[in-house]
Design a protein around this motif. Sequence first.
Motif, PDB file in Angstrom:
ATOM      1  N   MET A 170      49.817  41.139  38.045  1.00 27.51           N
ATOM      2  CA  MET A 170      49.543  42.098  39.116  1.00 27.51           C
ATOM      3  C   MET A 170      50.092  41.592  40.439  1.00 27.51           C
ATOM      4  O   MET A 170      49.963  40.405  40.759  1.00 27.51           O
ATOM      5  N   LEU A 217      50.522  50.135  40.218  1.00 26.32           N
ATOM      6  CA  LEU A 217      50.773  48.694  40.279  1.00 26.32           C
ATOM      7  C   LEU A 217      52.162  48.361  39.754  1.00 26.32           C
ATOM      8  O   LEU A 217      52.804  47.411  40.223  1.00 26.32           O
ATOM      9  N   THR A 237      44.956  48.667  43.304  1.00 29.00           N
ATOM     10  CA  THR A 237      44.165  47.585  42.713  1.00 29.00           C
ATOM     11  C   THR A 237      42.693  47.772  43.035  1.00 29.00           C
ATOM     12  O   THR A 237      41.815  47.643  42.172  1.00 29.00           O
ATOM     13  N   GLY A 286      40.982  41.187  45.553  1.00 30.70           N
ATOM     14  CA  GLY A 286      41.932  42.217  45.930  1.00 30.70           C
ATOM     15  C   GLY A 286      41.914  42.498  47.427  1.00 30.70           C
ATOM     16  O   GLY A 286      42.968  42.668  48.055  1.00 30.70           O
TER      17      GLY A 286
END
Length: 412
Positions: free
Chosen positions: A206, A356, A105, A306
């Motif tokens: 995500m 991911l 990420t 993130g």
Amino acid sequence: MSTKTLAPPASARLLPLLGPAIVAGVAYLDPGNVASNMTAGAEYGYLLVWVVVAGNVMAWLIQYLSAKLGIVTGASLPENLGGSMKSRPTRIAYWVQAELVAMATDIAEILGGAIALNLLFGLPLVVGGVITGAVSLLLLLVQNRRGARSFERIVAGLVLVIVVGFCAGIIIGPPDPAQAIAGLVPRFEDSGSVLLAASILGATVMPHAIYAHSALTRDRFAGVEPASRVPVLLRATRMDVTIALAVAGGVNVVILLVAAASLQGVPGTDTLEGAYAAIAAGLGPAVATLFAVGLLASGLASSSVGAYAGSEIMHGLLRVRVPLLARRAVTLIPALIILVIGVEPTLALLLSQVVLSFGIPFALIPLIALTARRGVVGDYANRWWTTAAAVVAAVLLVTLNLTLIWLVVTGA
């Protein structure tokens, strides 16, 4: 004359409780989303509009469940998982996969910021990557020292910049309404369109956003008495998630529509730099500059979120807190290596979505299981239809993400 004061409407009373979803929702506006949606529109026109819409519908339910877990239990998803895993080797193994996902990420977000700074100021990509990482660290320091509300306000300001930057092109080059509506019909054209659809979903739902949202609501509503305030907080959270994902989903659709209307068939638009040049040629330098500014805001905001998620993953699973500066330096290294050795940045962005994809089941399946268990969330356990809808979303997401991995590995 009566002096009775009218009570504010219920929606007004909920407004001060909004904010965590806006921060988590930045994950849906990161450079990986921009690259996937821009490529989809430029290569396939309006074909994959339905994928963006479907992804955001599924994301609404998933983010709400994550936020609910944090509110009701007073602990994040990583903390809940860490507490349920009695074996330290199991926790370490789980942390390794989650940490790899967090690093993937971070690569996408640092690369996006570096590309934006290169487009705006001509800075070398490595320098831009370092600046993006440093600014994201400053944003995290604000969250640590000034609290959740200050962090939410800064991120909300960056979201506003993102909205303006990415939506300006639709005013200059409006899409065909009939074709845009036709794009809502689910269909594929070839294996390439399946690959892009899976990439869009990988960039939409995500893992780090799932981990982060539970921590954000925990931090924001720490110490809440479940019996008195949880129902109000859950109503506010539903509003919060709806607003956040309406904004994120709308922007993602607009990115695809702008590419479909103005960049379809234009050579070189499979990279962000090429898309920027094509926007400048087709829609004007002002729109291209706004696009680059939006990309920069996207990289800065999503990188800080993130890094926050990565720190929470380590704390929740390993019960270890690493200083922010050290953690930021470590997670910055893979992105800088990619920039130094000259890997094409947009390709690296798209491939990061493959990594991911591996992490989706490990975040999503436990989330559904925990929020369905009365032993964990008590009376706030999912209704059967909520769990059923979440399971359907999970099956679809995992299947498409496995398809993405297979297509990339086989080169189909």
